[in-house]
Structures are given as structure tokens and as C-alpha cells.
Enzyme design. Structure first.
Site, mmCIF file in Angstrom:
data_model
loop_
_atom_site.group_PDB
_atom_site.id
_atom_site.type_symbol
_atom_site.label_atom_id
_atom_site.label_comp_id
_atom_site.label_asym_id
_atom_site.label_seq_id
_atom_site.Cartn_x
_atom_site.Cartn_y
_atom_site.Cartn_z
ATOM 1 N N SER A 112 -9.832 -0.685 7.052
ATOM 2 C CA SER A 112 -9.117 -0.515 5.969
ATOM 3 C C SER A 112 -8.402 -1.770 5.254
ATOM 4 C CB SER A 112 -8.366 0.614 5.926
ATOM 5 O OG SER A 112 -9.057 1.684 6.049
ATOM 6 N N LYS A 115 0.827 -1.112 -0.027
ATOM 7 C CA LYS A 115 -0.068 -0.054 -0.043
ATOM 8 C C LYS A 115 0.933 1.358 0.001
ATOM 9 C CE LYS A 115 -3.948 1.909 2.507
ATOM 10 N NZ LYS A 115 -4.846 1.724 3.647
ATOM 11 N N SER A 124 -9.451 1.572 3.005
ATOM 12 C CA SER A 124 -8.704 2.454 2.109
ATOM 13 C C SER A 124 -7.692 1.365 1.235
ATOM 14 C CB SER A 124 -7.998 3.598 2.705
ATOM 15 O OG SER A 124 -7.218 2.880 3.766
#
Lengths: 93, 488
Positions: B179, B80, B155
Site C-alpha cells: 500500500s 495517511k 491504499s
């Protein structure tokens, strides 16, 4: 909670953000709706315990000198630098 | 072995296939590079991908004398984009960090590299991890591989979409309010949020520091356990890092027998869609069939968890994001006549997106003089009550379960105009962050319109081993990933 345009502008100033008049209206509506929602916390009985928000896990490092990234490396990602210094607009005329 | 088969392999199968010379490291890398080039444009799952950077890592790996001693030798891992990587940019999905390349690796990255993993690129995300749909990225929304018109969740949406689409077997995500787990649920993969402090956050760009956790997203529980074993453990660079040992996963079904599992009644009500309700009931029956004692429990504090979260996380974010000022790194406003004060204001206002500005302002308000006690202080107090309630439940139950999300993946654009409705989709996941307990999302069903549904299992603090054991046993029984695959 009623949020007016003045309050949004005040909060934006504290947050170091510059908002257009359209953005002030946009955030006024959104903040009012979110702050209205979070007021449901009033319904929860408050305990006498004082919460600090600090983590229960806090380990400390030994106070010993270690090598750091160095000035040349530290400024490498700066949008504007001069030698090993960060460059900023003139503060004193 | 054909490239299609290699791309479907788990991390564990790749490691053992390389060790037994069933295929070569070059075959593995070429397979995933080609698949990424083919599929990634449709998903928009990556913000950075470079064959050159991958090649350099592979060349270094080839020089190692004893690959068998590396637990993740040759495994491609996506990361990420809020986790620092010194050979790739780290933008957090934001314009304000466009082109920023950190001077150091996050601890999780060093540990992955030392374990023989190949960092395969950076994944798209909601800006600064603020979002539940991946629509808040400055680099465009990520598409769900099960239905390209739907969100992958957020996210960590890019990480979950990429793993589901077999662009890699493993990706890292971060979880501040769900997330990792919510996108794992939406994309039909496994997502583990560890105990707060179990995985070092050194090098994770901070959002809500008292909540943030890094964890793996994989297609099997076994892979999640392997990666967790590599990335967890004490790190002196993170003051909130825990000391913990190694975790092995026995596969005995006997482990489930007589375990007491609490179903959180507040999370199985009318807010869930019919498919989710049905799949969750099936999961409960399956756990009972395995010998567990499953009964409903009440956690009334959870109804207030979203309110707590959006005050605490935003208050912490308003402080954490104050460092982005256009001086030391990131975007700087280009107006040559501006004063120093104007430079701060302009750089931040040009660099941050709408949702990030909203959360910074919400947090600034909650911390401001005259409102601190009524908002932030009250949320902290409520959080302590929630933690105590969770502790009480874990004195009677070994695990708590719920649907990971009340619904399956929603359409792109469906909730973006109404932040409150978007925030409410995190009702199932936030409590684990507020309490700091480990939680996992694993696939448990499929909706009528062929969208994955996730089961969330939560365990007491530092009980990742038993959490992964239960999830692994359930997964083996259900064989979900053997039955379903997205068509991308």
C-alpha cells in the site's frame, strides 16, 4: 469450495454483521471465488514446522505503573456517555 | 523564490533553504497551502485540511530558538488517515470513524513534530487500508495526477497523489501488502516499506498486525532516507519495535559494483504489460552498467503469496476490527429501540463499507472452527516456507528486484467489480510484507500513454541503508523526476 447463503449468514453472525438478502448473494459469489482461489495453497507441500503466526520480535515492557489517559478523556469520543461511563442500551429488564 | 519553485523543492532543499534564509517559513507554508487549495479538489487527495491547525503548528515552530537542530524544520508532511493525530480527525477512510479525533499522537507523528515538521493534513485512503485503487474510501475515490480518469493505487493513494502533485514534499503511508509501493509506482514517486518493526506502529489503526508497516512517500530517495531516519527506531509502546541505529547515505557509485542482484523470474512473466516489461528491462541494463551482477532467480513460493496474504491479513483484520462496536468511539446506530446486541450489529453494518465487510467475513471464516487448519493454518505454514526461501536467496544475493506492479495505473471502475482481479495486482509487493523485509519503489520508466512505472528493490532484514543507497544511485543516474511531471 461451495459457499451457500446459510454459510454466509452464519459467518456474518460470527463477525457481528447484519446483511440484507441482496448482500448475502453478493458476498456468496465473492467469497466463493476468493476461497476457490486460495485453495491453490493445497498444491504447496506443507512443512512439518508448526507456524503460530506470532511475531519473532516481541519486546516486553517493565511492569511499572504509568499514568493513563484517565476516565474523563476515555469517554470523550463515546457516542453516548454519562459522566465517566459509557452508556449502552438496558441489558436487564 | 517563486511559489512554483518552492512547491517543487525536496524536503532537504526546504530545510537548507530555510537555514540559509533563501526564503522564509511563511513563504513555504503559504505556497503549499495555496497549491493544496487549488489542486486538491481535482484529486480528492485529502480528507482533512485546516489552515488554522497548520497556523498553530507554524506559530509554535517560530518560537524555537535553534531551528538548525531540527532535521525537518518547516517541512510540510501529509499523513495517511489511519495514523492517529490528536489535533486532526482520524477516520481511516471509513464512515464508522467519521469525526473521530484521537486523544494521542502516533509515535511517528510525535517524532515528526519533534523534528520540526508541520503536519499538513490527512490523506484519503482505501477504507481501513483495504484496497489497491483508493476506490474503497467512504469519502470518494482519489484521482491519479497523471491522468484524472485513473486510480492512484492504494491504499495510500491520497498520500502518493499529493506528493506527485507537489502538494507537499513528504507524506506518510502504511503498507500491509504493497500500500505504499504500488501507489508510489502508479504516481511516479518514491515509496519505502521498512523492515517489519523498524518504524513504530503505536497509533497506527491496525489492519493486519503481522504485516503492517509505516513508511515515507517522497519525490526523492534522499528525502525518503531523511524521513525514515526521523521516524524509525525503537519505541517501548510497540512490542514489535526493533532497535536500530542512524543511517547515512553515501553517494558513491562504487557501492553498486559487484553487488549481486536477483531478478525474481516469477514476476517478469506474461502477466506484465508491455510498457512495464520494457522499462524493467531498461532498469536491469542500467544496474548492470553500474557494475552490478544481475541474474534471474526463482522464488516459486511467490505464486502463492496472494493466497497467503488474503487469509492471514483478513484473519488479523477480523480480530482487529472487532473493536468497532459503536460503544467507545465511532459511529453508533441511532435506533432508540435496539438491544445491545442489535446496537453492535447495526453500528458495524451501517459503518463499514463493502470491501471491509468482505474481508472481515473472509477472515472470520478462515479462523472459524472446522476451517482454521485448512485455511489460516495452511497460510501460516506457507508463509514460513516463503520466509525460508527469501532467506536462502539473500544468502546468495544482496538485493532482489521486480516491477513494483504488473501494470501501470488502471482506470477508475475497471477492477472494482472483480475483487480477485484487483487482489492480483499486488502480486509483486505482498512477499516483502509476508517475509518482513524492506522494499522500495522508485520510478524507472514511462508508458507510451505517459503513465509512470515503478521498479521495486528488496533488501535483507534491517538493510535499509544499502537499499536506500542503491535506490539513490539508480535515481541519480536515471534523473526520472527531472524529466517528468504531472500536469496538475
Amino acid at each position: 469450495m461451495q459457499i451457500d447463503a446459510h454459510m454466509v449468514a452464519q459467518v456474518a453472525k460470527l463477525a457481528h454483521l447484519k446483511l440484507s438478502s441482496e448482500e448475502i448473494v453478493y458476498y456468496q459469489n465473492h467469497l466463493e471465488s476468493i476461497l476457490g482461489y486460495v485453495q491453490q495453497l493445497d498444491k504447496m507441500a506443507q512443512s512439518q514446522q508448526v507456524a503460530t503466526g506470532e511475531s519473532e520480535i516481541q519486546s516486553e515492557r517493565e511492569d511499572v505503573r504509568r499514568p493513563s489517559v484517565g476516565a474523563e478523556q476515555a469517554v470523550i469520543q463515546a457516542p453516548d456517555s454519562s459522566g465517566t461511563f459509557f452508556q449502552v442500551p438496558r441489558i436487564i429488564e | 523564490m517563486s511559489s512554483t519553485k518552492i512547491s517543487s523543492l525536496s524536503a532537504k532543499a526546504i530545510v537548507s533553504g530555510l537555514a540559509s534564509r533563501s526564503f522564509a517559513l511563511d513563504d513555504v507554508i503559504a505556497t503549499f497551502v495555496e497549491r493544496t487549495k487549488k489542486v486538491c479538489p481535482a484529486l480528492n487527495s485529502h480528507v482533512f485540511f485546516s489552515e488554522e491547525v497548520i497556523s498553530k503548528q507554524v506559530d509554535a515552530l517560530k518560537k524555537t530558538s535553534n531551528p538548525e537542530s531540527y532535521p525537518l524544520f518547516g517541512v510540510p508532511v501529509l499523513v495517511k488517515d489511519n495514523i492517529c493525530t490528536m489535533d486532526m480527525p482520524t477516520t481511516c477512510g471509513s464512515k464508522i470513524l467519521a469525526g473521530y479525533v484521537p486523544q494521542y499522537d502516533a509515535t511517528v507523528i510525535s517524532r515528526l513534530r519533534n523534528a520540526g515538521a508541520v503536519i499538513f493534513g490527512k490523506t484519503n485512503q482505501d477504507e481501513f487500508a483495504m484496497g489497491s485503487s483508493n476506490e474503497n474510501s467512504a469519502y470518494g475515490p482519489v484521482k491519479n495526477p497523471w491522468d484524472l480518469e485513473r486510480v492512484p493505487g492504494g491504499s495510500s493513494g491520497g498520500s502518493a497523489a499529493a506528493v506527485a502533485a507537489e502538494l507537499v514534499p513528504v507524506a506518510l503511508g502504511s503498507d500491509t501488502g504493497g500500500s505504499i509501493r504500488q501507489p508510489a509506482s502508479f504516481c511516479g514517486v518514491v515509496g519505502l516499506k521498512p523492515t517489519y518493526g523498524a518504524v513504530s506502529r503505536y497509533g497506527l489503526v491496525a489492519y493486519g498486525s503481522s504485516l503492517d508497516c509505516i513508511g515515507p512517500i517522497t519525490r526523492s530517495v534522499e528525502d525518503a532516507a531523511m524521513v525514515f531516519d526521523v521516524i524509525s527506531g525503537h519505541d517501548p509502546k510497540d512490542a514489535t519495535s526493533l532497535h536500530s541505529g542512524s543511517r547515512e547515505i553515501p553517494n558513491s557509485e562504487a557501492m553498486v559494483s559487484k553487488k549481486r542482484i536477483g531478478v525474481i523470474s516469477e514476476l517478469i512473466g506474461t502477466g506484465n504489460d508491455l510498457d512495464t516489461t520494457h522499462s524493467f528491462k531498461e532498469a536491469v541494463l542500467e544496474l548492470k552498467a553500474l557494475g552490478a551482477v544481475v541474474e534471474e532467480v526463482s522464488l516459486p513460493e511467490i505464486e502463492y503469496s496472494i493466497a497467503m496474504y488474503y487469509l492471514i491479513a483478513t484473519a488479523e483484520a477480523s480480530s482487529n476490527l472487532a473493536r468497532f462496536d459503536g460503544i467507545r468511539f465511532g459511529h453508533r446506530s441511532s435506533d432508540p429501540t435496539q438491544s445491545l446486541k442489535e446496537l453492535y450489529l447495526n453500528s458495524r453494518s451501517e459503518g463499514f463499507g463493502k470491501e471491509v465487510k468482505q474481508r472481515i467475513m473472509l477472515g472470520t471464516f478462515a479462523l472459524s472452527s472446522g476451517y482454521y487448519d485448512a485455511y489460516y493454518g495452511k497460510a501460516l505454514n506457507a508463509r514460513e516456507q516463503l520466509k525460508s526461501a527469501v532467506k536462502r536467496l539473500f544468502s546468495q544475493y544482496d538485493f532482489l528486484i521486480s516491477p513494483t506492479s504488473p501494470t501501470t495505473a488502471f482506470k477508475i471502475g475497471e477492477k472494482i467489480a472483480d475483487p480477485l482481479s484487483m487482489y492480483l495486482s499486488d502480486i509483486g509487493t505482498i512477499a516483502a510484507n509476508l517475509a518482513g523485509i524492506p522494499a522500495i519503489s522508485i520510478p524507472c520508466g514511462m508508458s507510451e500513454s505517459r503513465l509512470p512505472i515503478g521498479l521495486q528493490i528488496m533488501a535483507p532484514w534491517n538493510q535499509e541503508t544499502s537499499l536506500l543507497q542503491l535506490a539513490g544511485i539508480y535515481e541519480k543516474k536515471l534523473k526520472w523526476s527531472e524529466r517528468y511531471k504531472p500536469n496538475v
